[in-house]
Design a protein around this motif. Structure first.
Motif, PDB file in Angstrom:
ATOM      1  N   ARG A  58       0.848  -1.197   0.000  1.00  7.86           N
ATOM      2  CA  ARG A  58       0.000   0.000   0.000  1.00  7.86           C
ATOM      3  C   ARG A  58       0.878   1.239   0.000  1.00  7.86           C
ATOM      4  O   ARG A  58       2.086   1.157   0.166  1.00  7.86           O
ATOM      5  CB  ARG A  58      -0.909   0.015   1.231  1.00  7.86           C
ATOM      6  N   ASP A  59       0.243   2.383  -0.142  1.00  5.35           N
ATOM      7  CA  ASP A  59       0.991   3.639  -0.152  1.00  5.35           C
ATOM      8  C   ASP A  59       1.083   4.302   1.215  1.00  5.35           C
ATOM      9  O   ASP A  59       2.046   4.998   1.497  1.00  5.35           O
ATOM     10  CB  ASP A  59       0.351   4.630  -1.132  1.00  5.35           C
ATOM     11  N   LEU A  60       0.065   4.111   2.036  1.00  7.47           N
ATOM     12  CA  LEU A  60       0.011   4.787   3.324  1.00  7.47           C
ATOM     13  C   LEU A  60      -0.043   3.779   4.464  1.00  7.47           C
ATOM     14  O   LEU A  60      -0.445   2.627   4.273  1.00  7.47           O
ATOM     15  CB  LEU A  60      -1.218   5.692   3.378  1.00  7.47           C
ATOM     16  N   PRO A  61       0.337   4.202   5.668  1.00  8.98           N
ATOM     17  CA  PRO A  61       0.277   3.300   6.829  1.00  8.98           C
ATOM     18  C   PRO A  61      -1.140   2.764   7.053  1.00  8.98           C
ATOM     19  O   PRO A  61      -2.126   3.462   6.794  1.00  8.98           O
ATOM     20  CB  PRO A  61       0.711   4.202   7.989  1.00  8.98           C
ATOM     21  N   TYR A  62      -1.196   1.541   7.555  1.00  7.23           N
ATOM     22  CA  TYR A  62      -2.484   0.904   7.812  1.00  7.23           C
ATOM     23  C   TYR A  62      -2.350  -0.110   8.934  1.00  7.23           C
ATOM     24  O   TYR A  62      -1.264  -0.595   9.216  1.00  7.23           O
ATOM     25  CB  TYR A  62      -3.028   0.236   6.545  1.00  7.23           C
ATOM     26  N   ARG A  63      -3.476  -0.429   9.548  1.00  3.86           N
ATOM     27  CA  ARG A  63      -3.504  -1.426  10.622  1.00  3.86           C
ATOM     28  C   ARG A  63      -3.578  -2.822  10.026  1.00  3.86           C
ATOM     29  O   ARG A  63      -4.346  -3.074   9.106  1.00  3.86           O
ATOM     30  CB  ARG A  63      -4.740  -1.244  11.492  1.00  3.86           C
ATOM     31  N   GLN A  64      -2.799  -3.716  10.605  1.00  2.36           N
ATOM     32  CA  GLN A  64      -2.935  -5.144  10.318  1.00  2.36           C
ATOM     33  C   GLN A  64      -3.517  -5.758  11.583  1.00  2.36           C
ATOM     34  O   GLN A  64      -2.954  -5.590  12.668  1.00  2.36           O
ATOM     35  CB  GLN A  64      -1.588  -5.780  10.000  1.00  2.36           C
TER      36      GLN A  64
ATOM     37  N   THR B 219      -0.770  12.947   1.356  1.00  6.24           N
ATOM     38  CA  THR B 219       0.364  12.382   2.077  1.00  6.24           C
ATOM     39  C   THR B 219       1.057  11.359   1.189  1.00  6.24           C
ATOM     40  O   THR B 219       0.417  10.466   0.645  1.00  6.24           O
ATOM     41  CB  THR B 219      -0.106  11.713   3.377  1.00  6.24           C
ATOM     42  N   ILE B 220       2.350  11.513   1.060  1.00  3.83           N
ATOM     43  CA  ILE B 220       3.158  10.606   0.254  1.00  3.83           C
ATOM     44  C   ILE B 220       4.419  10.281   1.041  1.00  3.83           C
ATOM     45  O   ILE B 220       5.049  11.183   1.605  1.00  3.83           O
ATOM     46  CB  ILE B 220       3.550  11.247  -1.095  1.00  3.83           C
TER      47      ILE B 220
ATOM     48  N   PRO C 135       4.321   1.248   4.983  1.00  2.50           N
ATOM     49  CA  PRO C 135       4.919   0.769   3.728  1.00  2.50           C
ATOM     50  C   PRO C 135       6.183   1.528   3.324  1.00  2.50           C
ATOM     51  O   PRO C 135       6.352   2.702   3.661  1.00  2.50           O
ATOM     52  CB  PRO C 135       3.812   0.999   2.698  1.00  2.50           C
ATOM     53  N   MET C 136       7.015   0.827   2.599  1.00  2.00           N
ATOM     54  CA  MET C 136       8.213   1.415   2.020  1.00  2.00           C
ATOM     55  C   MET C 136       7.907   1.780   0.577  1.00  2.00           C
ATOM     56  O   MET C 136       7.128   1.110  -0.086  1.00  2.00           O
ATOM     57  CB  MET C 136       9.373   0.404   2.018  1.00  2.00           C
ATOM     58  N   SER C 137       8.534   2.839   0.102  1.00  2.00           N
ATOM     59  CA  SER C 137       8.489   3.139  -1.329  1.00  2.00           C
ATOM     60  C   SER C 137       9.886   2.838  -1.868  1.00  2.00           C
ATOM     61  O   SER C 137      10.878   3.015  -1.172  1.00  2.00           O
ATOM     62  CB  SER C 137       8.101   4.597  -1.576  1.00  2.00           C
ATOM     63  N   VAL C 138       9.953   2.353  -3.063  1.00  2.00           N
ATOM     64  CA  VAL C 138      11.249   1.897  -3.576  1.00  2.00           C
ATOM     65  C   VAL C 138      11.724   2.664  -4.814  1.00  2.00           C
ATOM     66  O   VAL C 138      12.660   2.251  -5.479  1.00  2.00           O
ATOM     67  CB  VAL C 138      11.218   0.374  -3.871  1.00  2.00           C
TER      68      VAL C 138
END
Length: 135
Positions: A25-31, A81-82, A42-45
């Motif tokens: 995903r692009d943004l933080p989320y709850r697992q 947010t990015i 998440p990391m962007s590469v």
């Protein structure tokens, strides 16, 4: 960035509140797991020195140019947010002949008040406090 659900569940069981081992995903989320929940950041590469230099044969200067161009392009889009991660491997751009490029990117970010130059821990603190306030 290759952990399994089992690894993430072990992190929950041992008390971790967040991890940065996600690419989905692009943004933080709850697992959410039976054991509890954890925040995935998440990391962007896109800005990874290893493929940039070794796979594509580009220079450190081109790495800086690519970053400047991307940030400039992002700023022309509607605000959102990015997360942009810049990877510097010790055996690649962490070496003296290229480390200046990472320093240049860090300086550009630090000098731009529209960017939040931060750590995963601070992102986690922010997200978790926002989630708590919304609950």
């Amino acid at each position: 960035m290759t952990s399994s659900v089992d690894s993430q569940r072990r992190l929950v069981r041992t008390g971790y509140r967040w991890h940065g081992d996600a690419l989905d995903r692009d943004l933080p989320y709850r697992q959410i797991f039976p054991e509890g929940e954890i925040l995935a950041i998440p990391m962007s590469v896109e800005f990874n020195d290893l493929p940039h230099a070794m796979r594509f044969g580009r220079t450190p200067g081109q790495f800086v140019e690519l970053f400047v161009e991307a940030v400039g392009g992002i700023k022309t889009q509607p605000p959102e947010t990015i997360i942009l991660d810049v990877f510097a491997h010790g055996h690649c751009y962490g070496r003296p002949a290229a480390a200046w490029a990472i320093d240049r990117i860090a300086s550009l970010c630090a000098g731009d008040d529209s960017l939040w130059t931060t750590t995963r821990s601070r992102i986690a603190e922010h997200c978790l406090s926002q989630m708590k306030a919304a609950a």
